[in-house]
Design a protein around this motif. Structure first.
Motif, short mmCIF file in Angstrom:
data_model
loop_
_atom_site.label_atom_id
_atom_site.label_comp_id
_atom_site.label_asym_id
_atom_site.label_seq_id
_atom_site.Cartn_x
_atom_site.Cartn_y
_atom_site.Cartn_z
N LEU A 62 0.85 -1.20 0.00
CA LEU A 62 0.00 0.00 0.00
C LEU A 62 0.88 1.24 0.00
CD1 LEU A 62 -3.02 -0.28 2.50
CD2 LEU A 62 -3.09 -0.15 0.01
N LYS A 63 0.71 2.08 -0.99
CA LYS A 63 1.47 3.32 -1.05
C LYS A 63 1.02 4.26 0.07
CE LYS A 63 -1.69 5.56 -4.29
NZ LYS A 63 -1.86 6.17 -5.63
N PRO A 64 1.77 5.33 0.35
CA PRO A 64 1.36 6.27 1.40
C PRO A 64 -0.07 6.76 1.20
CG PRO A 64 3.60 6.75 0.69
CD PRO A 64 3.08 5.69 -0.23
N TYR A 65 -0.87 6.63 2.23
CA TYR A 65 -2.28 7.02 2.25
C TYR A 65 -3.11 6.28 1.20
CZ TYR A 65 -0.40 10.76 5.13
OH TYR A 65 0.26 11.47 6.11
N GLY A 66 -2.56 5.22 0.64
CA GLY A 66 -3.30 4.45 -0.34
C GLY A 66 -4.45 3.69 0.29
N GLU A 67 -5.52 3.53 -0.45
CA GLU A 67 -6.68 2.78 0.05
C GLU A 67 -7.43 2.16 -1.11
OE1 GLU A 67 -9.13 5.39 2.36
OE2 GLU A 67 -9.12 6.98 0.88
N THR A 68 -7.94 0.96 -0.87
CA THR A 68 -8.64 0.25 -1.92
C THR A 68 -9.53 -0.82 -1.31
OG1 THR A 68 -8.38 -0.82 -4.07
CG2 THR A 68 -6.90 -1.53 -2.30
N ILE A 69 -10.24 -1.53 -2.17
CA ILE A 69 -11.06 -2.67 -1.78
C ILE A 69 -10.63 -3.86 -2.63
CG2 ILE A 69 -13.40 -3.62 -1.62
CD1 ILE A 69 -14.44 -0.74 -1.44
N PHE A 70 -10.41 -4.99 -1.98
CA PHE A 70 -10.05 -6.21 -2.69
C PHE A 70 -11.25 -7.16 -2.70
CE2 PHE A 70 -6.05 -4.75 -0.71
CZ PHE A 70 -5.27 -4.62 -1.85
N LYS A 71 -11.35 -7.89 -3.79
CA LYS A 71 -12.30 -8.99 -3.86
C LYS A 71 -11.51 -10.29 -3.92
CE LYS A 71 -16.04 -11.00 -6.60
NZ LYS A 71 -16.84 -10.91 -7.83
#
Length: 715
Positions: free
Chosen positions: A699-708
């Motif tokens: 995860l990059k700095p402040y990165g955010e996501t959703i994984f399936k």
């Protein structure tokens, strides 16, 4: 490059990753296609979210003040929400043209009495933005003000009735109210008469000798707080009454608005007051407002998702939660949606730089020297991604939490006068520290109020955390002991349960077989400069000295299989305790008990001799979460096999897959592995639509996501 990628998103160009995804029976096929917002009049609030005609959750992201132009490709129109200022009949910007202004200057009894603090947006102080520089601080009990408010309401009702995009109407927000006028005094006496059967009963609680309720006057304030020698029991009742009467006023305003328009959802509030040392002078009890006034939950909290977890927990039903003017940074915006906000209006995208309030330019995306182009790029991407991933985002607040933090209204209201303007209290500090220590556990965290405990809601949770709730009604303590005896698990952090709501001693630890021999309090080493808070009120934080102590754990109970040796650290006051017949699980370096286990009936009560540092709370709660059997569908672990900190990672399990969100809260790149107790077919990043080759995440700095995470199919 970034602009080309965003153009591709808008144009829905073919993508190899998207083409490889097959339809799944719980969601639609994933692609970069960003659906347009449906007509807002077609959206209906249901089960915590706005939903389209098909029943799918719709996430709404707008930008102050964007209502037209190319940016509507990314954002919803800002005018889908409206602050109608109907609570006070005007704002600091338009009060001079309001009937309330004329009433204020024309009639006796229209001015606030006995209060020299901030006006709470009802209506303005002489230093407020907008209009003439004068005090227009109204009394809501004045019949002249009430009549003028109704007149203002009728004059401005077309502003919300004629808006086809309007999803919710805010009566007003960042509210606070307190008044000591004659009418308020009489209302207080009548309220006391209903609470206490006789004045003698009141005298027992207050340690007073009134002959009748008619003799009673509300406790005085000076310099925006109760006087130093205030009767603490009387102040508690006055503050409690003030929340009741202000909520009743909001309810009256709502009913009058509904006579004009019964369709558009209505809300109001003062969110930040719920975790403020000055709550007792604000009239704000969001538990009352959410359940008696709000059609949608108003959450104007800005940065930390702690308020989202709190407000959703206080609601007796699942409602849409909206953020009308979200300040703070441009980072971790997706996380705000993942904690339950389904409608966010972000501050702000200025049309041109402000010349009068130049400091505000640093928070305007196109004008700030502090907000990078990469940050703006991410904001635009969030605007698109929350539209196409609404159903997936909604999954993360569908299941109820199994861990609860005690939200004690008594401890929020019952604050020593000297701490009212401190910004925080030991109780509020521990609420925040405990919540921070819990947020990386990989499971949802909730709160439980005193009212909910009395309504027998404790049995819904596997773990209760009591964070230095110093003032608690005896019946709450009794209910917690019954919960533990019935098989529950509780963590008690000092100085919980020392006094009741009237500041009378409880001595509950004696009933647990634990003796308190002495207390070492942190030294006060100074105060910070007076500062203006998010809600326009003022505070001055008290600075305490360092009293950290190392804690060595045993190999018993929850520590029997842990790799913690001497990694726990205290933070705050220290109790010297006699554990009696209870089991010592951890000790300070001098051999004094630090954590004691009291077995009550079928359950366990863990009593701490000191608050802990946030990292130590995380370690302790990680062990307790496993002990009480809270299952995490997915865990994010570092190279040592410990839960990752610095990034929130939480999963939910569905029939054929898992959804997992990850949000990096730091300026560093974080790496971790996803542990799933099942065979998996594939992992897809739903924001980039890239396949993850293994379970290792970067995860990059402040990165955010959703994984399936697709489960391996059984044939």
């Amino acid at each position: 490059m970034a602009s080309e990628e965003i153009s591709a998103l808008l144009a829905s160009k073919p993508n190899s990753a998207a083409a490889s995804l097959e339809p799944e029976n719980e969601t639609s096929s994933f692609s970069f296609y960003v659906p347009p917002y449906p007509p807002f009049k077609e959206l209906r609030p249901y089960n915590g979210f706005y939903r389209d005609k098909s029943g799918k959750p719709v996430m709404i992201f707008s930008m102050l003040q964007i209502n037209e132009g190319p940016l509507l490709e990314y954002f919803a129109p800002f005018n889908h929400r409206l602050e109608s200022y109907t609570v006070g009949g005007g704002s600091r910007y338009n009060i001079e043209s309001s009937p309330v202004y004329r009433a204020f200057h024309s009639h006796q009894g229209t001015k606030r009495v006995g209060w020299d603090g901030w006006c709470g947006h009802l209506i303005k102080d002489r230093w407020a933005m907008g209009g003439k520089k004068e005090d227009v601080v109204i009394c809501l009990e004045s019949p002249h003000i009430k009549d003028a408010v109704l007149e203002y309401m009728k004059m401005h009702s077309a502003e919300w009735k004629n808006n086809p995009d309007l999803l919710y109407n805010i009566m007003a927000y960042e509210l606070q109210y307190i008044c000591f006028c004659d009418k308020s005094q009489q209302m207080f006496r009548e309220w006391l008469g209903k609470k206490y059967s006789t004045v003698q009963e009141l005298n027992v609680c207050w340690n007073t000798s009134y002959g009748s309720f008619s003799e009673i006057k509300a406790p005085e304030t000076k310099n925006a707080r109760p006087v130093d020698n205030v009767n603490r029991a009387a102040w508690y009742d006055w503050a409690d009454f003030n929340t009741r009467r202000f909520t009743d006023y909001l309810t009256w305003i709502k009913k009058e608005m509904q006579k004009i328009d019964a369709e558009v959802p209505i809300c109001a509030g003062g969110t930040s007051s719920m975790l403020s040392s000055s709550n007792s002078v604000t009239g704000i009890d969001e538990e009352l407002i959410i359940n008696e006034v709000d059609d949608v939950i108003l959450n104007e909290s800005g940065g930390s998702p702690i308020f989202s977890d709190l407000l959703l927990s206080l609601s007796s039903s699942k409602k849409v939660m909206v953020e009308p003017e979200m300040g703070g940074s441009t980072h971790n915006l997706l996380l705000q949606f993942l904690h339950g906000k389904s409608d966010i209006s972000k501050w702000w995208w200025g049309s041109y730089p402000s010349k009068e309030y130049m400091h505000m330019n640093q928070t305007s995306l196109p004008h700030s020297k502090e907000i990078s182009l990469a940050d703006i790029d991410e904001v635009l991407r969030i605007g698109l991604d929350v539209r196409r991933l609404g159903p997936e985002i909604a999954e993360f607040t569908m299941n109820d939490p199994q861990i609860a933090i005690l939200y004690s209204k008594s401890s929020i209201l019952q604050v020593p006068p000297q701490l009212i303007q401190a910004g925080t209290t030991p109780y509020i500090k521990e609420i925040r520290s405990v919540w921070e220590g819990s947020r990386f556990l990989g499971c949802r965290i909730g709160f439980i109020s005193e009212k909910q405990i009395l309504a027998k809601k404790l049995s819904d949770f596997k773990l209760l955390i009591v964070p230095a709730a110093k003032y608690v009604p005896p019946e709450i303590v009794k209910s917690i002991k019954e919960y533990v005896a019935g098989g529950g698990t509780a963590v008690i952090i000092p100085e919980s349960f020392v006094f009741d709501q009237y500041a009378r001693e409880l001595n509950i630890t004696d009933e647990l077989g634990i003796g308190i021999e002495s207390i070492i309090l942190p030294d006060v080493v100074g105060t910070q400069e007076r500062k203006q808070n998010y809600d326009q009120s003022f505070s001055r934080e008290i600075i305490y000295g360092n009293v950290n102590r190392r804690i060595k754990v045993s190999d018993k109970d929850i520590f029997s299989k842990s790799d913690i040796t001497d990694q726990l650290t205290s933070d705050g006051l220290l109790l010297k305790i006699d554990p009696g017949q209870n089991e010592i699980l951890a000790e300070f370096e001098d051999g004094q008990p630090a954590i004691v286990l009291a077995r009550i009936g079928k359950g366990s009560l863990y009593y701490l001799a000191s608050p802990l540092e946030t990292d130590s709370y995380h370690q302790l709660f990680s062990l307790l979460t496993d002990r009480v059997g809270i299952r995490r569908a997915v865990k994010a672990e570092d190279s040592s096999g410990n839960l990752i900190t610095g990034a929130e990672v939480r999963g939910v399990e569905r029939e054929s897959d898992y959804l997992v969100y990850a949000s990096n809260l730091t300026s560093d790149t974080l790496e971790f592995d996803l542990r799933v107790d099942a065979q998996i077919e594939s992992i897809t990043d739903l924001r980039s639509l890239q396949q993850i080759e293994d379970r290792h995440i970067i995860l990059k700095p402040y990165g955010e996501t959703i994984f399936k995470i697709e489960k391996k199919r059984k044939f």
